[in-house]
Write an enzyme that holds these catalytic residues in place. Structure first.
Site, PDB file in Angstrom:
ATOM      1  N   CYS A   1      14.151 -11.026  -2.455  1.00  0.00           N
ATOM      2  CA  CYS A   1      14.657 -10.658  -3.779  1.00  0.00           C
ATOM      3  C   CYS A   1      13.603  -9.948  -4.615  1.00  0.00           C
ATOM      4  CB  CYS A   1      15.178 -11.894  -4.484  1.00  0.00           C
ATOM      5  SG  CYS A   1      16.547 -12.577  -3.565  1.00  0.00           S
TER       6      CYS A   1
ATOM      7  N   TYR B   1       0.818  -1.224   0.000  1.00  0.00           N
ATOM      8  CA  TYR B   1       0.000   0.000   0.000  1.00  0.00           C
ATOM      9  C   TYR B   1       0.848   1.268   0.000  1.00  0.00           C
ATOM     10  CZ  TYR B   1      -3.150  -3.451   2.194  1.00  0.00           C
ATOM     11  OH  TYR B   1      -3.867  -4.570   2.508  1.00  0.00           O
TER      12      TYR B   1
HETATM   13  N1  LLP Z   1     -15.435  -5.652   8.985  1.00  0.00           N
HETATM   14  C1  LLP Z   1     -15.277  -5.996   7.698  1.00  0.00           C
HETATM   15  C2  LLP Z   1     -16.417  -6.545   6.953  1.00  0.00           C
HETATM   16  C3  LLP Z   1     -14.027  -5.805   7.079  1.00  0.00           C
HETATM   17  O1  LLP Z   1     -13.880  -6.136   5.798  1.00  0.00           O
HETATM   18  C4  LLP Z   1     -12.936  -5.281   7.831  1.00  0.00           C
HETATM   19  C5  LLP Z   1     -11.624  -5.106   7.216  1.00  0.00           C
HETATM   20  C6  LLP Z   1     -13.162  -4.956   9.182  1.00  0.00           C
HETATM   21  C7  LLP Z   1     -14.418  -5.159   9.719  1.00  0.00           C
HETATM   22  C8  LLP Z   1     -12.078  -4.400  10.059  1.00  0.00           C
HETATM   23  O2  LLP Z   1     -11.647  -3.165   9.592  1.00  0.00           O
HETATM   24  P1  LLP Z   1     -10.637  -2.266  10.458  1.00  0.00           P
HETATM   25  O3  LLP Z   1     -11.375  -1.835  11.702  1.00  0.00           O
HETATM   26  O4  LLP Z   1      -9.443  -3.082  10.776  1.00  0.00           O
HETATM   27  O5  LLP Z   1     -10.341  -1.146   9.545  1.00  0.00           O
HETATM   28  N2  LLP Z   1      -4.919  -5.142   4.983  1.00  0.00           N
HETATM   29  C9  LLP Z   1      -5.372  -3.768   5.005  1.00  0.00           C
HETATM   30  C10 LLP Z   1      -6.714  -3.611   5.667  1.00  0.00           C
HETATM   31  C11 LLP Z   1      -7.800  -4.498   5.071  1.00  0.00           C
HETATM   32  C12 LLP Z   1      -9.120  -4.367   5.788  1.00  0.00           C
HETATM   33  C13 LLP Z   1     -10.068  -5.415   5.344  1.00  0.00           C
HETATM   34  N3  LLP Z   1     -11.344  -5.403   6.008  1.00  0.00           N
HETATM   35  C14 LLP Z   1      -4.285  -2.911   5.660  1.00  0.00           C
HETATM   36  O6  LLP Z   1      -3.243  -3.449   6.042  1.00  0.00           O
HETATM   37  O7  LLP Z   1      -4.430  -1.701   5.778  1.00  0.00           O
END
Ligand code: LLP
Length: 426
Positions: free
Chosen positions: A350, A323
């Site tokens: 790598c 990201y």
């Molecule tokens: N609920 C649903 C349906 C979701 O898809 C997600 C996250 C959450 C809750 C939790 O969201 P949060 O509170 O953590 O923002 N890998 C990415 C973030 C992907 C989030 C996916 N869905 C990153 O490293 O920023």
């Protein structure tokens, strides 16, 4: 760089050494090696409790989003405080159960639930299926019929608001794969009513992640409230509104709303709804409760750049590569003699995209020094891979002056588990 910035109250310098609560990170590195993820129990609990306090005036359930950090010890920490869980797979349900979580407090989201996963969740007796399409409704009804059960259902609505975040983590736009479009929502609810093995009890939405302003939440929830009122007029009994997760954290200089501000916005936007508000926070509970601890291996100067080559890589923490996200890097034992320099902090993988920081001002570091990559508690270890046949890192949970290894560093045999060479290659 200040000694301790506001987002990391449990990560502080004492005697010129970075500590997690009462434990020097140097000691963790000496005991379990590097790279290692290190989490603070106090930080996890403080976040959970302060969110619970913010919503105390209304019926609510905090369903921690397991995908953000699914270590069993982290899940247990929240389960002990009465937390529920937001899952997106039967694998996550298995983790919740192994951690002692209550399936009756589990909500299950995701566009691609398989019949087998749905069966497992029905048998476990989860609280709510957040259904994302008409085809999924049909499948859920069929499996529930086979099981002789009634599935509790919310429809996930896509409110079509721009959450003003990174495009990969924006989910509430019309063009995204998530949820039922707002324009089709009433018809979808009417359709859902026709299934005999579904009980329509909820309304769900989630618009994206790392949101640093309240406006998108407010806009989406106003739409959700309008839809709820329409459904009430149509005779639906909506007991639960699931507002998803997505509240951002400070990685660098962001100023995300506090839990109190967020709660007030949610509660006001949903007025006069008086049922249970389900929350699905991930990052905001765990993001700033963990660091990735890594050791400097080499310094390398090229005509262009100075590289600090560390023993953690994109396979351990992919957020900067994937990201372009910023993760603060702090020296574990800073030396205050020399000037800082602009460096790239890179790993051994790598790929040119293997970096933890680019063009970053760091105090002078030498091979052997330890660095802490901050704000790595969310979407860190869970997104790790074995790329380049690198064992995944150890995970450690600190509690006051003690710490425990909560996941062993992988070994080479771990990495080969399940692989076989066919006899016809003998
Ligand atoms: N609920 C649903 C349906 C979701 O898809 C997600 C996250 C959450 C809750 C939790 O969201 P949060 O509170 O953590 O923002 N890998 C990415 C973030 C992907 C989030 C996916 N869905 C990153 O490293 O920023």
């Amino acid at each position: 760089m200040t000694a301790t910035q506001t987002q990391w109250p449990f990560f502080t310098y004492r005697g010129n050494e970075l500590h997690v609560e009462g434990v020097p990170l140097r000691q963790v590195a000496e005991t379990v090696g590097t790279p290692a993820y290190v989490y603070s129990r106090a930080a996890l609990e403080e976040r959970f409790d302060s969110l619970a306090t913010a919503f105390a005036q209304v019926p609510h359930l905090i369903c921690y989003s397991v995908k953000a950090n699914s270590n069993l010890a982290v899940l247990r920490t929240f389960a002990r405080r009465g937390g529920g869980f937001d899952i997106v797979s039967a694998g996550e349900l298995y983790r919740v159960q192994q951690a002692g979580g209550d399936p009756a407090k589990v909500v299950y989201s995701g566009v691609g639930k398989s019949p087998e996963e749905v069966r497992t969740a029905l048998r476990a007796g989860i609280l709510l299926f957040n259904v994302e399409s008409l085809a999924e409704l049909e499948m859920l009804d069929q499996v529930a019929a086979q099981e002789g059960r009634i599935a509790p259902v919310a429809l996930r609505i896509n409110p079509d608001v721009d959450p003003q975040t990174h495009p990969y983590i924006a989910t509430g736009l019309r063009k995204s794969k998530f949820g039922v479009p707002m324009a089709d929502a009433v018809d979808a609810y009417r359709h859902a009513r026709g299934f005999r093995h579904l009980r329509i009890i909820g309304l769900d939405c989630h618009i994206g992640s790392q949101l640093t302003s309240l406006a998108p939440f407010r806009d989406a929830l106003h739409r959700v409230r309008d839809l709820w009122q329409r459904l009430v007029r149509e005779g639906f009994h909506i007991e639960v509104i699931d507002v998803g997760g997505g509240l951002g954290i400070r990685y660098r200089d962001e100023n995300p709303p506090s839990f109190a501000e967020y709660a007030q916005t949610v509660i006001d936007a949903l007025q006069p709804f008086s049922g249970t508000i389900v929350l699905e926070p991930g990052r905001s509970l765990v993001g700033n409760a963990g660091v990735l601890l890594t050791r400097v291996q080499y310094l390398k100067q090229t005509g262009e750049k100075t590289f600090v080559i560390v023993d953690a890589a994109m396979n351990d923490l992919i957020r900067p590569s994937l990201y372009g996200s910023y993760q603060e890097i702090l020296p574990v034992q800073p030396s205050n003699h020399q000037e800082s320099a602009i460096v790239d902090v890179v790993g051994p993988v790598c790929e040119s995209g293997d970096f933890l920081a680019r063009d970053r001002e760091l105090p002078p570091v030498r091979p052997g020094d330890l660095l802490a990559v901050m704000s790595a508690g969310a979407y860190g270890f869970v997104m790790a891979s074995n790329y380049n046949t690198r064992p995944r890192a150890a995970e450690v949970l600190v509690d006051g002056n003690v710490f425990s290894l909560v996941r062993l560093r992988e070994t080479y045999p771990d990495l080969l588990r399940g692989e076989t060479i066919p006899t016809w290659l003998d």
